[in-house]
Design a protein around this motif. Structure first.
Motif, PDB file in Angstrom:
ATOM      1  N   ASP A 134       0.818  -1.292   0.005  1.00 40.02           N
ATOM      2  CA  ASP A 134      -0.075   0.048  -0.006  1.00 40.02           C
ATOM      3  C   ASP A 134       0.970   1.301   0.069  1.00 40.02           C
ATOM      4  OD1 ASP A 134      -2.346  -1.562   0.079  1.00 40.02           O
ATOM      5  OD2 ASP A 134      -2.990  -1.335   2.299  1.00 40.02           O
ATOM      6  N   SER A 135       2.004   1.029   0.700  1.00 41.33           N
ATOM      7  CA  SER A 135       2.686   2.375   0.932  1.00 41.33           C
ATOM      8  C   SER A 135       3.541   2.812  -0.395  1.00 41.33           C
ATOM      9  CB  SER A 135       3.830   2.013   2.053  1.00 41.33           C
ATOM     10  OG  SER A 135       4.776   3.106   1.904  1.00 41.33           O
ATOM     11  N   GLU A 136       3.976   1.417  -1.019  1.00 37.48           N
ATOM     12  CA  GLU A 136       4.609   1.878  -2.405  1.00 37.48           C
ATOM     13  C   GLU A 136       3.591   2.242  -3.622  1.00 37.48           C
ATOM     14  OE1 GLU A 136       7.894  -1.845  -2.293  1.00 37.48           O
ATOM     15  OE2 GLU A 136       5.989  -2.302  -2.594  1.00 37.48           O
ATOM     16  N   THR A 137       2.263   1.546  -3.456  1.00 36.89           N
ATOM     17  CA  THR A 137       1.386   2.209  -4.433  1.00 36.89           C
ATOM     18  C   THR A 137       1.027   3.675  -4.250  1.00 36.89           C
ATOM     19  OG1 THR A 137       0.311  -0.006  -4.229  1.00 36.89           O
ATOM     20  CG2 THR A 137      -0.746   1.898  -4.991  1.00 36.89           C
ATOM     21  N   GLY A 138       0.902   4.034  -2.931  1.00 40.90           N
ATOM     22  CA  GLY A 138       0.762   5.428  -2.646  1.00 40.90           C
ATOM     23  C   GLY A 138       1.847   6.403  -3.054  1.00 40.90           C
ATOM     24  N   THR A 139       3.141   5.965  -2.765  1.00 40.78           N
ATOM     25  CA  THR A 139       4.274   6.619  -3.572  1.00 40.78           C
ATOM     26  C   THR A 139       4.465   6.601  -4.777  1.00 40.78           C
ATOM     27  OG1 THR A 139       5.785   6.047  -1.391  1.00 40.78           O
ATOM     28  CG2 THR A 139       6.621   6.842  -3.348  1.00 40.78           C
ATOM     29  N   LEU A 140       3.926   5.372  -5.594  1.00 44.70           N
ATOM     30  CA  LEU A 140       4.047   5.553  -6.948  1.00 44.70           C
ATOM     31  C   LEU A 140       2.994   6.606  -7.688  1.00 44.70           C
ATOM     32  CD1 LEU A 140       5.075   4.328  -9.771  1.00 44.70           C
ATOM     33  CD2 LEU A 140       3.415   2.507  -9.522  1.00 44.70           C
ATOM     34  N   ALA A 141       2.025   6.514  -6.818  1.00 45.17           N
ATOM     35  CA  ALA A 141       0.812   7.246  -7.475  1.00 45.17           C
ATOM     36  C   ALA A 141       1.158   8.884  -7.213  1.00 45.17           C
ATOM     37  CB  ALA A 141      -0.573   7.102  -6.919  1.00 45.17           C
ATOM     38  N   ALA A 142       1.795   9.210  -6.308  1.00 42.58           N
ATOM     39  CA  ALA A 142       1.943  10.474  -5.948  1.00 42.58           C
ATOM     40  C   ALA A 142       3.128  10.884  -7.073  1.00 42.58           C
ATOM     41  CB  ALA A 142       2.720  10.831  -4.528  1.00 42.58           C
ATOM     42  N   LEU A 143       4.265  10.095  -7.230  1.00 41.93           N
ATOM     43  CA  LEU A 143       5.280  10.417  -8.132  1.00 41.93           C
ATOM     44  C   LEU A 143       4.831  10.617  -9.468  1.00 41.93           C
ATOM     45  CD1 LEU A 143       8.200   8.386  -6.469  1.00 41.93           C
ATOM     46  CD2 LEU A 143       7.725  10.897  -6.275  1.00 41.93           C
ATOM     47  N   ILE A 144       4.032   9.493  -9.929  1.00 41.12           N
ATOM     48  CA  ILE A 144       3.653   9.511 -11.333  1.00 41.12           C
ATOM     49  C   ILE A 144       2.618  10.725 -11.701  1.00 41.12           C
ATOM     50  CG2 ILE A 144       1.720   8.168 -11.308  1.00 41.12           C
ATOM     51  CD1 ILE A 144       4.583   7.574 -13.725  1.00 41.12           C
ATOM     52  N   SER A 145       1.853  11.096 -10.724  1.00 38.52           N
ATOM     53  CA  SER A 145       0.863  12.280 -10.894  1.00 38.52           C
ATOM     54  C   SER A 145       1.901  13.330 -11.174  1.00 38.52           C
ATOM     55  CB  SER A 145      -0.156  12.124  -9.981  1.00 38.52           C
ATOM     56  OG  SER A 145       0.592  12.642  -8.486  1.00 38.52           O
ATOM     57  N   ARG A 146       2.838  13.632 -10.249  1.00 41.49           N
ATOM     58  CA  ARG A 146       3.598  14.881 -10.139  1.00 41.49           C
ATOM     59  C   ARG A 146       4.286  14.824 -11.462  1.00 41.49           C
ATOM     60  NH1 ARG A 146       7.327  15.253  -5.469  1.00 41.49           N
ATOM     61  NH2 ARG A 146       9.169  14.954  -6.929  1.00 41.49           N
ATOM     62  N   LEU A 147       4.999  13.665 -12.069  1.00 41.26           N
ATOM     63  CA  LEU A 147       5.646  13.697 -13.373  1.00 41.26           C
ATOM     64  C   LEU A 147       4.561  13.933 -14.412  1.00 41.26           C
ATOM     65  CD1 LEU A 147       8.319  13.074 -15.079  1.00 41.26           C
ATOM     66  CD2 LEU A 147       7.454  10.650 -14.901  1.00 41.26           C
ATOM     67  N   ALA A 148       3.503  13.403 -14.333  1.00 42.98           N
ATOM     68  CA  ALA A 148       2.530  13.683 -15.318  1.00 42.98           C
ATOM     69  C   ALA A 148       2.248  15.016 -15.504  1.00 42.98           C
ATOM     70  CB  ALA A 148       1.450  12.831 -15.254  1.00 42.98           C
TER      71      ALA A 148
END
Length: 168
Positions: A134-148
């Motif tokens: 869950d933590s990795e999913t949250g981190t990935l979502a936050a980072l990919i949204s920022r990159l996008a």
């Protein structure tokens, strides 16, 4: 016999230049496949879902604004909307600000249908992320949204649908 030089490393530790694109492409392919399956019986498939979601959650002022937001050609949007209107999911009403233009609104059935499809899409996304905590999913979502959003700001007219359409 000489040993070949080691491949240069990117700024991302341990990645050979080009690997990042391959990883993004594979993740996008996995997402696209699951997304298509989740919305397969919705008129317009993924694009139909995106239209309905945008109409409900973003409330664009008119059909032209909807097309611009989704980076969908106006002619293509018209055909997609025809299918959604025929299914009773959305309706075209006169734009209060410009009677010549049309605003797209979801019907009550459209709101319910979107809620059902959002559950399907959420399950598809959870399936894709099953190998992450869950933590990795949250981190990935936050980072990919920022990159996008950084890419979107730098290239505002770019359509994410085009990227999906051109996957190998």
């Amino acid at each position: 016999m000489t040993n070949p030089a080691p491949a240069p490393q990117t700024l991302m530790t341990g990645l050979v230049p080009g690997d990042f694109g391959w990883y993004l492409g594979m993740a996008l392919r996995g997402y696209q496949t699951r997304f298509e399956d989740a919305v397969a019986d919705l008129p317009g498939g993924i694009r139909g879902f995106q239209i309905l979601s945008t109409v409900v959650h973003r409330d664009p002022p008119n059909q032209l604004a909807l097309a611009a937001h989704l980076s969908i050609d106006r002619t293509v949007l018209t055909y997609l909307l025809d299918g959604l209107v025929s299914a009773g999911v959305v309706e075209r009403i006169p734009d209060p600000a410009d009677r010549r233009a049309r605003k797209i609104v979801a019907t009550e059935a459209g709101h319910q249908l979107l809620a059902d499809y959002e559950k399907r899409v959420a399950a598809a996304e959870a399936d894709l992320m099953a190998g992450l905590s869950d933590s990795e999913t949250g981190t990935l979502a936050a980072l990919i949204s920022r990159l996008a959003m950084d890419v979107h700001r730098a290239q505002p007219g770019t359509s994410p649908c085009e990227a999906m359409d051109h996957l190998p």
